[in-house]
Design a protein around this motif. Structure first.
Motif, PDB file in Angstrom:
ATOM      1  N   LEU A 202       8.394 -18.186  34.713  1.00  0.00           N
ATOM      2  CA  LEU A 202       8.905 -16.837  34.413  1.00  0.00           C
ATOM      3  C   LEU A 202       7.769 -15.913  33.990  1.00  0.00           C
ATOM      4  N   LYS A 203       6.819 -16.480  33.251  1.00  0.00           N
ATOM      5  CA  LYS A 203       5.620 -15.691  32.915  1.00  0.00           C
ATOM      6  C   LYS A 203       4.864 -15.318  34.183  1.00  0.00           C
ATOM      7  N   GLY A 204       4.833 -16.229  35.141  1.00  0.00           N
ATOM      8  CA  GLY A 204       4.206 -15.949  36.428  1.00  0.00           C
ATOM      9  C   GLY A 204       4.842 -14.735  37.090  1.00  0.00           C
ATOM     10  N   ILE A 205       6.173 -14.650  36.986  1.00  0.00           N
ATOM     11  CA  ILE A 205       6.865 -13.486  37.564  1.00  0.00           C
ATOM     12  C   ILE A 205       6.495 -12.217  36.805  1.00  0.00           C
ATOM     13  N   SER A 206       6.440 -12.304  35.453  1.00  0.00           N
ATOM     14  CA  SER A 206       6.113 -11.102  34.674  1.00  0.00           C
ATOM     15  C   SER A 206       4.663 -10.673  34.879  1.00  0.00           C
ATOM     16  N   GLN A 207       3.785 -11.647  35.201  1.00  0.00           N
ATOM     17  CA  GLN A 207       2.368 -11.316  35.406  1.00  0.00           C
ATOM     18  C   GLN A 207       2.156 -10.405  36.614  1.00  0.00           C
ATOM     19  N   VAL A 208       3.131 -10.343  37.511  1.00  0.00           N
ATOM     20  CA  VAL A 208       3.035  -9.376  38.609  1.00  0.00           C
ATOM     21  C   VAL A 208       2.902  -7.970  38.045  1.00  0.00           C
TER      22      VAL A 208
ATOM     23  N   ALA B 284       7.006 -19.183  42.162  1.00  0.00           N
ATOM     24  CA  ALA B 284       6.370 -19.190  40.840  1.00  0.00           C
ATOM     25  C   ALA B 284       6.156 -20.627  40.374  1.00  0.00           C
ATOM     26  N   VAL B 285       7.182 -21.478  40.578  1.00  0.00           N
ATOM     27  CA  VAL B 285       7.074 -22.883  40.185  1.00  0.00           C
ATOM     28  C   VAL B 285       5.955 -23.561  40.984  1.00  0.00           C
ATOM     29  N   LEU B 286       5.946 -23.336  42.300  1.00  0.00           N
ATOM     30  CA  LEU B 286       4.921 -23.960  43.149  1.00  0.00           C
ATOM     31  C   LEU B 286       3.511 -23.571  42.704  1.00  0.00           C
ATOM     32  N   GLY B 287       3.301 -22.278  42.462  1.00  0.00           N
ATOM     33  CA  GLY B 287       1.989 -21.802  42.020  1.00  0.00           C
ATOM     34  C   GLY B 287       1.557 -22.501  40.740  1.00  0.00           C
ATOM     35  N   THR B 288       2.491 -22.591  39.791  1.00  0.00           N
ATOM     36  CA  THR B 288       2.197 -23.242  38.518  1.00  0.00           C
ATOM     37  C   THR B 288       1.877 -24.721  38.717  1.00  0.00           C
TER      38      THR B 288
ATOM     39  N   ASN C 293      -0.854 -21.653  31.681  1.00  0.00           N
ATOM     40  CA  ASN C 293       0.245 -21.331  30.770  1.00  0.00           C
ATOM     41  C   ASN C 293       0.502 -19.832  30.635  1.00  0.00           C
ATOM     42  N   GLN C 294      -0.518 -19.017  30.904  1.00  0.00           N
ATOM     43  CA  GLN C 294      -0.306 -17.566  30.856  1.00  0.00           C
ATOM     44  C   GLN C 294       0.403 -17.055  32.111  1.00  0.00           C
ATOM     45  N   GLY C 295       0.661 -17.964  33.031  1.00  0.00           N
ATOM     46  CA  GLY C 295       1.338 -17.558  34.268  1.00  0.00           C
ATOM     47  C   GLY C 295       0.385 -17.002  35.317  1.00  0.00           C
ATOM     48  N   LEU C 296      -0.931 -17.167  35.076  1.00  0.00           N
ATOM     49  CA  LEU C 296      -1.913 -16.544  35.972  1.00  0.00           C
ATOM     50  C   LEU C 296      -2.046 -17.270  37.318  1.00  0.00           C
ATOM     51  N   MET C 297      -1.533 -18.504  37.403  1.00  0.00           N
ATOM     52  CA  MET C 297      -1.557 -19.188  38.703  1.00  0.00           C
ATOM     53  C   MET C 297      -0.278 -18.888  39.496  1.00  0.00           C
ATOM     54  N   GLY C 298       0.652 -18.145  38.876  1.00  0.00           N
ATOM     55  CA  GLY C 298       1.948 -17.973  39.522  1.00  0.00           C
ATOM     56  C   GLY C 298       2.179 -16.639  40.222  1.00  0.00           C
ATOM     57  N   PHE C 299       1.584 -15.553  39.723  1.00  0.00           N
ATOM     58  CA  PHE C 299       2.040 -14.237  40.211  1.00  0.00           C
ATOM     59  C   PHE C 299       1.684 -13.958  41.668  1.00  0.00           C
ATOM     60  N   ASN C 300       0.541 -14.442  42.120  1.00  0.00           N
ATOM     61  CA  ASN C 300       0.219 -14.252  43.534  1.00  0.00           C
ATOM     62  C   ASN C 300       1.148 -15.067  44.430  1.00  0.00           C
TER      63      ASN C 300
ATOM     64  N   ALA D  55      -1.773 -19.877  45.562  1.00  0.00           N
ATOM     65  CA  ALA D  55      -2.318 -20.384  44.302  1.00  0.00           C
ATOM     66  C   ALA D  55      -3.741 -20.898  44.501  1.00  0.00           C
ATOM     67  N   VAL D  56      -3.981 -21.580  45.626  1.00  0.00           N
ATOM     68  CA  VAL D  56      -5.326 -22.091  45.926  1.00  0.00           C
ATOM     69  C   VAL D  56      -6.293 -20.916  46.129  1.00  0.00           C
ATOM     70  N   LEU D  57      -5.826 -19.906  46.858  1.00  0.00           N
ATOM     71  CA  LEU D  57      -6.684 -18.737  47.100  1.00  0.00           C
ATOM     72  C   LEU D  57      -6.956 -17.982  45.798  1.00  0.00           C
ATOM     73  N   THR D  58      -5.954 -17.933  44.919  1.00  0.00           N
ATOM     74  CA  THR D  58      -6.162 -17.292  43.614  1.00  0.00           C
ATOM     75  C   THR D  58      -7.269 -18.009  42.853  1.00  0.00           C
TER      76      THR D  58
END
Lengths: 314, 314, 314
Positions: free
Chosen positions: B22-28, B59-63, B77-84, B113-116
């Protein structure tokens, strides 16, 4: 010093230059091995006598630029100043025609070495190798310049197209044997079976693991191309295979370390990724009529090598 | 350990994964706040049930890629692997069709996530965040690949055009309420009023200042678009607003420090700049029929964040 | 403090600003010399009164952005925050029309300074100067934005073309005197003989070596353009000359050190390289109808300066 000694000194320098140049040819496959380089040169020469000459001459020129320019000796001796020159010289000789073609190809080989050095510096702080990026960029630039300069003529096979009028054709027969070895040959622009087999042998000679990985990379890319519905003519020509071969070699066998636990799997995934990336790069270049060359390999390898610095287990 | 304890352990891992996603979604929206992420997910799901599923799954996959790959725990944990991954999954699900659409979207989320991670490494030495650049590049590449691969079909709304035959149409009615909240919705490809309002509320929840800045950014961008004579249909759809919202948040509220005295003004100017940059990026992409996505936000934010290292008062 | 003293303080600030701005104009030619800047400004003003005003105003704006933003004083005082603004202001005033043209040009000059600062940061770790890259990118972006914004109108001389229907015309007469000094004038978009001569004098004033190198660079580029069969109209306009002049100055006279033994030769080769690179950049931009500006100079200079870090003798 007597005359004999001087002679043998000149000879040993010449032999060292030749060995380094052959390593430059093998470095196209990410391998440092003069015999591999020699077998590849043989494969090229079998396919086309003049192409063999330009390949060797380009390798020598690249190495000489490195030596004269004062590059780090280790870098030069590993053949790292040569491989972009080899590919550039060959690509320009193949895709250009006209009176200046030979000169342009050889000047291109020299500039490729300079651009390689430049890119090495620009990417130095990232710790990621430049791969064949200098060759790709340079070849694209020279090919496009031909539209504005009468002295350089581009091959009529390279036709700019509008994406607005683009149509996809996937019909056509597949002959498996051709396809498999074309993937190896296409790294050096060769589309015949014998040279393809020779290049496969050259890779195998440098290490059994390398040969097996290359075969796997080629196979999974062909499979992906079929599943995603790629054009049969391109699959036939091995154009979906050679980037996958280079990518799996780079990711799983050359630039990996013990830390990268999933390395074999990552290599296979990266090899599969080259297929959509090849499709994509071709479409980006469609309005300019340029070939994708080894750009998909460079992009997919950079993707993984960069990611590994943040995701060390990949 | 008894069965209960193990269960609760599995549960807590699952909850932690959900919160991070969910943090990944908000990081957008450059926000680290699970509740903001949840409200945004709600807004997406109201607009389209299946889009909500793909957003959460991405978002789950990215995390998960971050965790399995061994990324720095804080970053994950900050969701930085999820938003992209969220944006890539959604964009591919929206712009593609055909049998493999869902698989491509989810594989896209993984590769995002890999590209991020890769981009994080390449930009690491500059100290500038990668923002949504990985998502943009990846989505463009996959969309273009569809022209060469039968298994991937691109939405018929994305039409390549020649600039030679381009004509500008600026007529059309403007309904202000739609326009204002479309700017918020368009960050997640939504063009309805209710989801737009929900996303605005989600931003406001994370911080009153963020909400106010976002509203100001949206307003000045709309004004600039009118003054410079932008196309009314695009303005209506909020397509000149969402990049401005993200940019002002980044410049004035998220990536600024006390040193940046003119920070509120700089943010407003940067928000205005997104308008010509959006126009420009759209024209660059015209021959390929690709959408600008959040590229104007990335370019304008990089412009300011980079400049601040040399002009610290900005 | 009495009134006189305060006045003279204001005056000295104003004079310092003016001197720095003139240095900003001379920095376009890679020279830090207020008199050179003044002579160039004169050349521009002779050609067009309004262009002279915009050049000076842009230089002042760039310098002011540097001062207000808190840039390193040395950088500002050398005119390094000004030259990209000068070129951007001039280019936008020349290539745009419509009611907002003047405002867009001056806002462009301000943004050019910010972008210069940003690029300085991004390239900082490489130790390679940003040159006129910020001006080029910014001008291209603004020109393209005009296709989507009614308030900005682009000059009808810039016509997008399809490479599919491209034809090369190399016929046309050559008048040598025009050609030679157009190379100097074209750095500032001037195509008359007198301003061209003035700019040559301005360079010569800053250093005899600079003048000689510039003349040689121009000459070898013209020769290369003829040999490779460039379009006569472009050669006539000096469009194959100005990039060569800037490149040889950068490579052989400004950014070289004692270590670079082959520096004069490298500069000449780099000047020759600008010819195919100019042809190539023009073709890349053909679908968008954009001018190459000083991109060939930037690319060729980066090529050599980067390569020198690995090949120190170049």
């Amino acid at each position: 010093m007597d005359k004999n000694k001087r002679n043998s000194f000149g000879e040993s320098t010449l032999i060292s230059l030749l060995v380094t140049s052959l390593k430059g040819i093998s470095q196209v496959m990410l391998i440092e091995n003069a015999i591999t380089g020699f077998v590849i040169l043989l494969a090229i020469t079998i396919s086309s006598y003049s192409l063999g000459i330009i390949a060797l001459a380009s390798a020598v020129l690249g190495t000489v630029v490195g030596k004269i320019g004062g590059a780090d000796e280790n870098t030069v001796n590993q053949g790292l100043m040569g491989f972009n020159s080899v590919l550039t010289g060959m690509a320009l000789a193949l895709f250009l025609s006209g009176p200046y073609m030979w000169i342009v190809a050889l000047v291109g080989a020299v500039v490729a070495a300079v651009l390689t050095a430049s890119m090495m510096h620009f990417m130095g702080s990232t710790g990621i190798p430049v791969l064949t990026f200098p060759y790709i960029i340079l070849t694209w630039f020279v090919l496009l310049a031909s539209y504005k300069l009468e002295g350089i003529r581009i091959s009529p096979t390279l036709v700019p197209q509008n994406l607005t009028s683009w149509e996809l054709h996937t019909s056509g027969k597949i002959r498996l044997l051709d396809v498999v070895f074309n993937g190896f040959g296409e790294v050096f622009f060769l589309t015949e079976v014998i040279p393809g087999i020779l290049i496969f042998i050259a890779v195998f000679w440098a290490g059994r693991k390398l040969g097996i990985y290359a075969a796997i990379g080629n196979a999974v890319a062909l499979l992906t191309a079929f599943l995603l519905g790629g054009e049969h003519t391109l699959i036939m020509l091995g154009l979906y295979g050679y980037n996958a071969i280079l990518t799996i070699l780079a990711v799983s066998a050359v630039f990996n370390s013990e830390q990268n636990r999933f390395s074999p799997l990552t290599g296979i995934i990266a090899a599969c990724l080259t297929v959509p990336v090849t499709a994509s790069v071709s479409i980006w270049l469609l309005p300019y009529g340029l070939p994708a060359l080894t750009m998909p390999f460079v992009l997919c390898t950079w993707l993984i090598l960069g990611a590994r610095k943040v995701l060390p287990k990949l």
